[in-house]
Motif scaffolding. Structure first.
Motif, short mmCIF file in Angstrom:
data_model
loop_
_atom_site.label_atom_id
_atom_site.label_comp_id
_atom_site.label_asym_id
_atom_site.label_seq_id
_atom_site.Cartn_x
_atom_site.Cartn_y
_atom_site.Cartn_z
N LYS A 47 0.82 -1.42 -0.38
CA LYS A 47 -0.07 0.15 -0.13
C LYS A 47 1.20 1.88 0.48
O LYS A 47 2.33 1.45 0.28
N PRO A 48 0.46 2.30 -0.28
CA PRO A 48 0.87 3.62 -0.14
C PRO A 48 1.84 4.01 0.92
O PRO A 48 3.14 4.70 -0.21
N ASP A 49 1.80 3.89 2.06
CA ASP A 49 2.44 4.69 2.91
C ASP A 49 3.96 3.31 2.66
O ASP A 49 4.90 4.40 2.95
N ALA A 50 3.49 2.30 2.76
CA ALA A 50 4.82 1.48 2.56
C ALA A 50 5.67 1.44 1.29
O ALA A 50 7.06 1.40 1.33
N VAL A 51 4.41 1.90 -0.08
CA VAL A 51 5.54 2.35 -0.56
C VAL A 51 6.82 3.45 -0.78
O VAL A 51 7.46 4.03 -1.24
N ALA A 52 5.74 4.94 -0.50
CA ALA A 52 6.44 5.76 0.22
C ALA A 52 7.50 5.94 0.90
O ALA A 52 8.73 6.60 1.27
N ARG A 53 7.36 4.52 1.86
CA ARG A 53 8.34 4.52 3.31
C ARG A 53 9.50 3.49 2.86
O ARG A 53 10.51 3.15 3.19
N ASN A 54 9.95 3.21 1.57
CA ASN A 54 10.22 2.31 0.47
C ASN A 54 10.86 1.02 1.46
O ASN A 54 12.09 0.61 1.27
N LEU A 55 9.29 0.49 1.80
CA LEU A 55 9.80 -0.91 2.28
C LEU A 55 9.65 -1.67 0.87
O LEU A 55 9.58 -3.28 1.74
N SER A 56 9.00 -1.75 -0.12
CA SER A 56 8.88 -3.36 -0.79
C SER A 56 9.84 -3.60 -1.49
O SER A 56 9.63 -4.53 -1.26
N GLY A 57 11.11 -3.06 -1.75
CA GLY A 57 12.00 -4.45 -1.54
C GLY A 57 12.24 -6.10 -0.18
O GLY A 57 12.04 -6.48 -0.63
N ALA A 70 0.04 -10.15 16.19
CA ALA A 70 0.87 -10.64 14.88
C ALA A 70 1.84 -10.94 15.62
O ALA A 70 2.68 -10.52 16.25
N ALA A 71 2.50 -12.65 15.19
CA ALA A 71 3.09 -13.17 15.71
C ALA A 71 5.27 -12.60 15.42
O ALA A 71 4.80 -11.77 14.14
N GLU A 72 5.92 -12.79 16.09
CA GLU A 72 7.25 -11.85 15.76
C GLU A 72 7.64 -12.58 14.04
O GLU A 72 7.54 -13.99 14.02
N GLY A 73 8.15 -11.50 13.67
CA GLY A 73 8.54 -12.33 12.05
C GLY A 73 7.89 -12.23 10.88
O GLY A 73 8.36 -12.73 9.66
N THR A 74 6.91 -12.06 11.03
CA THR A 74 5.69 -11.93 10.61
C THR A 74 5.42 -10.13 9.56
O THR A 74 6.13 -9.09 10.47
N ILE A 75 4.48 -9.62 8.48
CA ILE A 75 5.59 -8.56 7.99
C ILE A 75 4.34 -7.79 8.90
O ILE A 75 4.80 -6.53 9.01
N ARG A 76 3.63 -8.32 9.22
CA ARG A 76 2.94 -7.02 10.50
C ARG A 76 3.85 -6.65 11.76
O ARG A 76 3.24 -5.87 12.95
N LYS A 77 4.47 -7.63 12.66
CA LYS A 77 4.79 -6.98 13.27
C LYS A 77 7.25 -7.08 13.17
O LYS A 77 7.38 -7.66 14.43
N THR A 78 7.58 -6.82 12.00
CA THR A 78 8.21 -6.56 11.36
C THR A 78 8.59 -5.42 11.31
O THR A 78 7.83 -4.11 11.80
N PRO A 79 9.98 -4.65 12.49
CA PRO A 79 9.69 -3.20 12.95
C PRO A 79 9.74 -2.44 12.53
O PRO A 79 8.89 -0.88 12.31
N SER A 80 10.21 -2.46 10.69
CA SER A 80 9.73 -1.26 9.89
C SER A 80 8.45 -1.59 8.78
O SER A 80 8.37 -0.98 8.00
N THR A 81 8.07 -2.59 8.95
CA THR A 81 7.14 -2.38 8.70
C THR A 81 5.22 -2.22 9.11
O THR A 81 5.06 -2.98 10.64
N SER A 82 3.92 -2.49 8.69
CA SER A 82 2.76 -2.35 9.38
C SER A 82 1.67 -2.49 8.39
O SER A 82 1.16 -1.53 8.02
N PRO A 83 0.82 -3.89 8.43
CA PRO A 83 -0.11 -3.64 7.03
C PRO A 83 -1.57 -3.73 7.16
O PRO A 83 -1.26 -3.40 8.41
N SER A 84 -2.30 -3.57 6.58
CA SER A 84 -3.48 -3.33 6.64
C SER A 84 -4.18 -4.62 6.50
O SER A 84 -4.26 -5.34 6.03
N PRO A 85 -5.72 -4.75 6.69
CA PRO A 85 -6.43 -5.66 6.77
C PRO A 85 -6.44 -6.20 5.37
O PRO A 85 -6.18 -5.44 4.39
#
Length: 150
Positions: free
Chosen positions: A10-20, A97-112
């Motif tokens: 999503k837009p926030d993750a792309v703007a934060r350069n998290l796509s890679g 979210a469990a540790e190591g998932t996309i939603r629990k990685t410090p730099s990422t935070s996904p939506s539903p």
């Protein structure tokens, strides 16, 4: 069984350069990116993709958010891909979210997550036809935003 599923960074993750980083996590989880492109969703695309939420109070803010900047759309493939991608995403609420998932990685935070049904809106003709052939059943989304809605 080899399956395919759909993902949106999503837009926030792309703007934060998290796509890679997010794509690397997906690939490390044994999923293959079969198609990918960056787009700026139109209002019509966002309304169609999130039509399941049309009657919910957050619908207009969700559409506004999804059209606020570029997104990265991907078709992922792998053995039991839908279940494995859901596992990788983690619980919808990042606090659960469990540790190591996309939603629990410090730099990422996904939506539903939401259902898959409009991949062809983002991958017309060739890729849309490919998806129609394999019958993608579920989509998951990734964001740099903590939660849009549940």
């Amino acid at each position: 069984m080899i399956e395919r599923t759909f993902s949106i960074i999503k837009p926030d993750a792309v703007a934060r350069n998290l796509s890679g980083e997010i794509l690397a996590m997906i690939q490390a989880h044994g999923l293959t990116v079969k198609a990918m492109k960056m787009i700026r969703m139109t209002t019509e695309q966002a309304e169609g993709f999130y039509a399941v939420h049309k009657d919910k109070p957050f619908f207009s803010s969700l559409v506004k958010y999804m059209t606020s900047g570029p997104v990265v759309c991907s078709i992922l493939e792998g053995e039991d891909a839908i279940r494995r991608y859901r596992e990788l995403m983690g619980a919808t609420n990042p606090a659960n979210a469990a540790e190591g998932t996309i939603r629990k990685t410090p730099s990422t935070s996904p939506s539903p997550a939401r259902r898959m049904g409009t991949t062809a809106n983002f991958f017309p003709r060739r890729v849309g036809a490919m998806v129609a052939q394999i019958g993608v059943s579920t989509a998951r989304s990734v964001s740099g935003r903590s939660r849009v809605a549940s």
